[in-house]
Write a protein that holds these residues in place. Structure first.
Motif, PDB file in Angstrom:
ATOM      1  N   LEU A 168     -33.974  83.342 -73.393  1.00 17.69           N
ATOM      2  CA  LEU A 168     -33.905  83.432 -72.185  1.00 17.69           C
ATOM      3  C   LEU A 168     -33.064  84.308 -71.505  1.00 17.69           C
ATOM      4  CD1 LEU A 168     -34.428  81.698 -69.539  1.00 17.69           C
ATOM      5  CD2 LEU A 168     -33.282  79.876 -69.850  1.00 17.69           C
ATOM      6  N   ILE A 169     -31.681  84.204 -72.244  1.00 21.43           N
ATOM      7  CA  ILE A 169     -30.548  85.055 -71.720  1.00 21.43           C
ATOM      8  C   ILE A 169     -31.044  86.552 -71.521  1.00 21.43           C
ATOM      9  CG2 ILE A 169     -28.323  86.213 -72.548  1.00 21.43           C
ATOM     10  CD1 ILE A 169     -27.453  83.293 -73.111  1.00 21.43           C
ATOM     11  N   GLU A 170     -31.795  87.078 -72.581  1.00 18.96           N
ATOM     12  CA  GLU A 170     -32.320  88.186 -72.597  1.00 18.96           C
ATOM     13  C   GLU A 170     -33.159  88.554 -71.418  1.00 18.96           C
ATOM     14  OE1 GLU A 170     -31.196  90.939 -74.404  1.00 18.96           O
ATOM     15  OE2 GLU A 170     -29.749  89.515 -74.873  1.00 18.96           O
TER      16      GLU A 170
ATOM     17  N   GLU B 131     -25.879  89.262 -65.782  1.00 22.55           N
ATOM     18  CA  GLU B 131     -24.943  89.392 -66.922  1.00 22.55           C
ATOM     19  C   GLU B 131     -24.797  87.694 -67.280  1.00 22.55           C
ATOM     20  OE1 GLU B 131     -21.637  91.588 -66.748  1.00 22.55           O
ATOM     21  OE2 GLU B 131     -22.875  93.380 -65.761  1.00 22.55           O
ATOM     22  N   PRO B 132     -26.093  86.979 -67.872  1.00 17.42           N
ATOM     23  CA  PRO B 132     -25.916  85.702 -67.951  1.00 17.42           C
ATOM     24  C   PRO B 132     -24.657  85.014 -68.822  1.00 17.42           C
ATOM     25  CG  PRO B 132     -28.005  86.371 -68.269  1.00 17.42           C
ATOM     26  CD  PRO B 132     -27.197  87.532 -68.333  1.00 17.42           C
ATOM     27  N   VAL B 133     -24.158  84.047 -68.471  1.00 17.31           N
ATOM     28  CA  VAL B 133     -22.976  83.507 -69.230  1.00 17.31           C
ATOM     29  C   VAL B 133     -23.315  81.904 -69.088  1.00 17.31           C
ATOM     30  CG1 VAL B 133     -21.149  85.144 -68.865  1.00 17.31           C
ATOM     31  CG2 VAL B 133     -21.527  83.549 -67.038  1.00 17.31           C
ATOM     32  N   ILE B 134     -22.587  81.408 -70.182  1.00 21.24           N
ATOM     33  CA  ILE B 134     -22.617  79.808 -70.156  1.00 21.24           C
ATOM     34  C   ILE B 134     -21.602  79.181 -69.804  1.00 21.24           C
ATOM     35  CG2 ILE B 134     -23.051  77.771 -71.646  1.00 21.24           C
ATOM     36  CD1 ILE B 134     -24.983  79.550 -73.374  1.00 21.24           C
ATOM     37  N   LYS B 135     -21.474  78.288 -68.686  1.00 22.27           N
ATOM     38  CA  LYS B 135     -20.265  77.556 -68.211  1.00 22.27           C
ATOM     39  C   LYS B 135     -20.515  76.119 -67.996  1.00 22.27           C
ATOM     40  CE  LYS B 135     -19.788  80.905 -64.945  1.00 22.27           C
ATOM     41  NZ  LYS B 135     -19.285  81.645 -63.909  1.00 22.27           N
TER      42      LYS B 135
ATOM     43  N   ILE C 274     -26.434  77.834 -67.868  1.00 21.44           N
ATOM     44  CA  ILE C 274     -26.516  79.424 -68.029  1.00 21.44           C
ATOM     45  C   ILE C 274     -26.545  80.019 -66.690  1.00 21.44           C
ATOM     46  CG2 ILE C 274     -28.065  81.390 -68.462  1.00 21.44           C
ATOM     47  CD1 ILE C 274     -29.510  79.483 -70.789  1.00 21.44           C
ATOM     48  N   PHE C 275     -25.589  80.709 -66.141  1.00 21.97           N
ATOM     49  CA  PHE C 275     -25.346  81.131 -65.125  1.00 21.97           C
ATOM     50  C   PHE C 275     -26.151  82.536 -64.767  1.00 21.97           C
ATOM     51  CE2 PHE C 275     -22.355  78.544 -62.487  1.00 21.97           C
ATOM     52  CZ  PHE C 275     -22.245  77.508 -63.412  1.00 21.97           C
ATOM     53  N   ALA C 276     -26.873  82.728 -63.797  1.00 19.68           N
ATOM     54  CA  ALA C 276     -27.793  83.914 -63.676  1.00 19.68           C
ATOM     55  C   ALA C 276     -28.787  83.679 -62.496  1.00 19.68           C
ATOM     56  CB  ALA C 276     -28.301  84.598 -64.886  1.00 19.68           C
ATOM     57  N   ARG C 277     -29.084  84.883 -61.673  1.00 16.88           N
ATOM     58  CA  ARG C 277     -30.073  84.835 -60.874  1.00 16.88           C
ATOM     59  C   ARG C 277     -31.377  84.413 -61.663  1.00 16.88           C
ATOM     60  NH1 ARG C 277     -30.023  83.032 -56.985  1.00 16.88           N
ATOM     61  NH2 ARG C 277     -29.534  84.076 -55.326  1.00 16.88           N
ATOM     62  N   GLY C 278     -32.420  83.483 -61.206  1.00 12.25           N
ATOM     63  CA  GLY C 278     -33.485  83.323 -61.897  1.00 12.25           C
ATOM     64  C   GLY C 278     -33.216  82.268 -63.061  1.00 12.25           C
ATOM     65  N   ALA C 279     -32.123  81.811 -63.287  1.00 14.47           N
ATOM     66  CA  ALA C 279     -31.804  80.955 -64.518  1.00 14.47           C
ATOM     67  C   ALA C 279     -32.637  79.550 -64.336  1.00 14.47           C
ATOM     68  CB  ALA C 279     -30.487  80.443 -64.553  1.00 14.47           C
TER      69      ALA C 279
ATOM     70  N   PRO D 165     -25.598  82.228 -54.593  1.00 13.50           N
ATOM     71  CA  PRO D 165     -24.897  82.722 -55.595  1.00 13.50           C
ATOM     72  C   PRO D 165     -24.432  81.806 -56.520  1.00 13.50           C
ATOM     73  CG  PRO D 165     -23.809  83.335 -53.312  1.00 13.50           C
ATOM     74  CD  PRO D 165     -24.955  82.301 -53.279  1.00 13.50           C
ATOM     75  N   ASN D 166     -24.386  82.141 -57.859  1.00 14.66           N
ATOM     76  CA  ASN D 166     -24.048  81.418 -58.909  1.00 14.66           C
ATOM     77  C   ASN D 166     -25.066  80.268 -59.356  1.00 14.66           C
ATOM     78  OD1 ASN D 166     -21.246  82.449 -59.099  1.00 14.66           O
ATOM     79  ND2 ASN D 166     -20.938  81.450 -57.051  1.00 14.66           N
ATOM     80  N   GLU D 167     -26.329  80.970 -59.157  1.00 15.55           N
ATOM     81  CA  GLU D 167     -27.440  80.126 -59.909  1.00 15.55           C
ATOM     82  C   GLU D 167     -27.300  79.820 -61.291  1.00 15.55           C
ATOM     83  OE1 GLU D 167     -31.561  81.908 -59.116  1.00 15.55           O
ATOM     84  OE2 GLU D 167     -32.381  80.307 -60.514  1.00 15.55           O
ATOM     85  N   HIS D 168     -27.602  78.468 -61.589  1.00 11.80           N
ATOM     86  CA  HIS D 168     -27.700  78.225 -63.091  1.00 11.80           C
ATOM     87  C   HIS D 168     -28.682  77.252 -63.291  1.00 11.80           C
ATOM     88  CE1 HIS D 168     -24.988  75.449 -60.654  1.00 11.80           C
ATOM     89  NE2 HIS D 168     -25.359  74.580 -61.464  1.00 11.80           N
ATOM     90  N   PHE D 169     -28.643  76.836 -64.800  1.00 15.49           N
ATOM     91  CA  PHE D 169     -29.697  75.762 -65.272  1.00 15.49           C
ATOM     92  C   PHE D 169     -29.309  75.367 -66.598  1.00 15.49           C
ATOM     93  CE2 PHE D 169     -34.051  75.577 -67.371  1.00 15.49           C
ATOM     94  CZ  PHE D 169     -34.271  74.181 -66.740  1.00 15.49           C
ATOM     95  N   GLY D 170     -29.187  73.992 -66.515  1.00 13.43           N
ATOM     96  CA  GLY D 170     -28.508  73.315 -67.423  1.00 13.43           C
ATOM     97  C   GLY D 170     -29.070  73.450 -68.767  1.00 13.43           C
ATOM     98  N   ILE D 171     -28.457  73.514 -69.859  1.00 14.55           N
ATOM     99  CA  ILE D 171     -28.993  73.522 -71.376  1.00 14.55           C
ATOM    100  C   ILE D 171     -29.564  72.392 -71.548  1.00 14.55           C
ATOM    101  CG2 ILE D 171     -28.166  73.795 -73.871  1.00 14.55           C
ATOM    102  CD1 ILE D 171     -27.627  76.365 -72.416  1.00 14.55           C
TER     103      ILE D 171
END
Lengths: 462, 462
Positions: free
Chosen positions: A19-21, A104-108, A118-123, A434-440
């Motif tokens: 998904l990150i890719e 540049e997705p990151v997990i926070k 996972i923080f990224a546009r479209g996550a 800004p800072n769209e994200h999706f929970g693991i």
């Protein structure tokens, strides 16, 4: 569904990394600067679907961005589920408000997502939720547990109004034939309060242009003597709501579905804290149509919002100018029975009628779509409800959403089948922000729940 | 003034080319990207003044852009004229509406300028009009006809509110001591209808910021339930004018000078064609305060105009977002006796008071200045009137302007002398707009008229 939890546990890291890719590709359909990225994303979806076990996958060209279609038929006598999703994303601006780059997705970790997100546009909207279905299919095919036939239709223009999907659906009724449509592009109340979206609002999106003098003027020499297009635009927009925040466009409410006291009190049972809501947005008070609660205002009531406004000098410092033109982008959220094309026309007629003759006004319809309601006694809804009970160990709450997925109404009309909205995102996931994200947790829980929907839908369809 | 016409004829091309070189430097004081160009312009003014015959010229540093000061004293017992002008220019945007690049001057004929006009940002406001004084000085010194003492004060921050001139003037009263101040930064009615500006409007320029939710929101999920800062801003701005286009800020009109019937009928004598006015701007109708004519609305009445507005998504395509913030730049033109600082405070108090508690509002004062009136029985006005009679062979019409030159009121207060506004531009010269230009006729006529002002002012001062 045997071994599903162990399978997810075993492949968890790969599911996340894949998904990150996908999230690294800036597939912004609204901005022509990203055309090649959007096309690249379609290619990558095609490959994912093939790996997941689709027999045939094709990239179907349209007048805009292509639609990825894939299918796997195991038995013509079994039901067919059509999965819809989109691979395009919203623009990322205002870019400066992102705490990490949008592509540049990151997990926070967050308060709502202690296991990380996972923080990224479209996550969340919609790559992450769409990709849950790809991974769910992978599980079912690789463990020989696919209980029915499946089709995928993943488009690349949802964020710009699905411009070309309409024609594609009309021209491919046979190819898209199905018994139920499954979409994950909505949210649920909380990770421990599963809910299923049963209603969607329609949408009418327009752009307006006010033209005053034929050139920018010096506000000293002309100020007070000619109509200032920006002042006029603010007056015209302001007049679209009355003192009770009712919309003043004649006929706007004529078709609005009025809910019964019973339905409204049912809705009111959904857990909601106004205090937390205001705190989360850092506002001292909510604001909206008189006579309705916050949850009613953003679900069963139509609205009119300015999404963008611009005109005159907006740079550094000061410029004493009267602009020749002023612009605004305005969208109206509609409720079931309001026809978006009719509302767009009502807006156009009204907006043109309230312009003083000292300016010229132009209204350009952008796009739109109808609202929708899913009956909770339908086979699809029942199957979804059972699936959530299995994986969340709770009965999901049926919930009206304020959002719009215009194509849902289109599907019912053209394909004559119901859509089930199994959304796993949270309101706090900041989609379109800004800072769209999706929970693991949400991502994996979705992958776990979807196969059960296949199972129960197949069983209940017998 | 002997041989002035022959001198101008002889040096005409050089006068034009020197101005064109000056116009090539983009001295935009409002945009920090042009700092070095603004400084370069100051240097070039210094050199021009030295060549024109000033004994001493210095570049006086300020906290912002420098002030070029030059002087020539021939006899302490003779009167001293202080010439004020500015070498900075307005931003050029919207750049796409220029028919030739704003900083690549070209000469083109227009209806108002059959002899041709120089097209460039700053051509009229104020490089061209300021440079007339430099060339007039050159004539008087090179032909030994300078009848009195002269001082030049050319600043670089007029278009951003003369931020540092105030302090400079207060700290240099002795250096700036004069008997009359001469400025060419206004206009006249037509090339065959000379006029002198006797009144200027004051100015209060503010920026407002409305903050709603702490982040951009999805208009579907939140639309109708939270205050949309753009909708709120339009409501607040719209409410600043009532149905008669009176400004609704409490106390706004308290100090306004009400002109007598006689004064208003005097004003009404100035030639004016509403039809041509509307045609020139391509508008079907004018718009303004009830009970006043167009010429009154833009001269003797205060106004409130939005000079810029922005918020939300303004890019290509559509974005269904509710912005966290919305902004506007708002300026008020004031008339004599309205105190700009008091008006700014009244605006701030009122604007904050009308904001619903669902948003936060911030009002940032930008800059401002007082209005001004020149008595037509003053020595300076009489000298100017005679000068125009000599060169235009017509008595100039005294005229109130809608524009603001805040420092004129400052000069009277700090230097205790009257200002004469000998403007040679036309309203149609598009200052502050794309395709600003200055007529060759006007430029040369200014150079011809200014020395006569020196002559008559010296004679009338005896």
């Amino acid at each position: 569904m045997q071994n599903i939890q162990s399978y997810i546990k075993e492949h968890k890291n790969r599911f996340i990394n894949e998904l990150i890719e996908l999230l690294k590709i800036p597939s912004i359909s609204a901005d022509s600067a990203y055309i090649s990225d959007v096309l690249k994303t379609a290619e990558s979806i095609k490959i994912s679907l093939e790996k997941a076990g689709c027999e045939t996958v094709e990239i179907c060209e349209t007048n805009g961005f292509p639609i990825v279609f894939g299918e796997k038929t195991i038995n013509k006598n079994l039901p067919t589920i059509l999965v819809y999703g989109h691979y395009d994303v919203q623009p990322a601006d205002p870019i400066e408000l992102w705490t990490s780059p949008p592509f540049e997705p990151v997990i926070k970790k967050t308060d709502s997502h202690p296991e990380g997100a996972i923080f990224a546009r479209g996550a969340c909207d919609d790559k992450g939720q769409m990709y849950m279905h790809v991974k769910a299919l992978e599980f079912m095919t690789s463990t020989n547990q696919l209980p029915c036939n499946v089709k995928f239709m993943i488009e690349g223009e949802e964020e710009v109004g699905s411009k070309n999907l309409n024609e594609f659906v009309k021209n491919n009724r046979k190819k898209l034939k199905n018994d139920v449509i499954l979409i994950s592009d909505t949210g649920m109340i909380a990770n421990d309060i599963p809910s299923i979206t049963t209603g969607l609002r329609g949408l009418s999106y327009v752009e307006v242009e006010i033209t005053g003098p034929n050139r920018d003027l010096h506000s000293g020499l002309y100020g007070g003597a000619v109509a200032n297009p920006i002042n006029i635009l603010t007056k015209m927009i302001a007049s679209l709501h009355d003192e009770n925040n009712h919309i003043t466009i004649p006929g706007f409410y004529d078709a609005v579905e009025e809910l019964s006291k019973t339905e409204r009190s049912e809705m009111a049972k959904a857990p909601f804290s106004l205090e937390n809501y205001q705190k989360a947005l850092n506002i001292d008070s909510v604001y909206g149509e008189k006579g309705y609660t916050t949850n009613e205002r953003n679900s069963i009531r139509p609205t009119l919002d300015v999404n963008g406004i611009w005109g005159g000098y907006t740079g550094e410092g000061a410029k004493t100018v009267i602009a020749s033109k002023a612009y605004a982008k305005i969208s109206m959220r509609l409720v079931p029975h309001q026809d978006w094309e009719e509302i767009t026309q009502l807006f156009k007629n009204h907006f043109e009628s309230i312009a003083p003759k000292s300016v010229k006004v132009k209204v350009t319809p952008h796009h739109g779509g109808q609202g929708y309601v899913t009956p909770i006694d339908s086979t699809g809804y029942q199957a979804a409800s059972k699936a959530y009970q299995k994986t969340f160990e709770k009965t999901p709450i049926p919930q009206r959403s304020g959002g719009s997925i215009p194509i849902v109404a289109l599907f019912e009309k053209e394909l004559n089948s119901k859509t089930i909205l199994m959304g796993f995102g949270l309101d706090s996931d900041a989609i379109h922000s800004p800072n769209e994200h999706f929970g693991i947790f949400n991502y994996l829980k979705g992958i776990e729940t979807i196969p059960y929907f296949y199972k129960y839908f197949t069983e209940l369809s017998k």
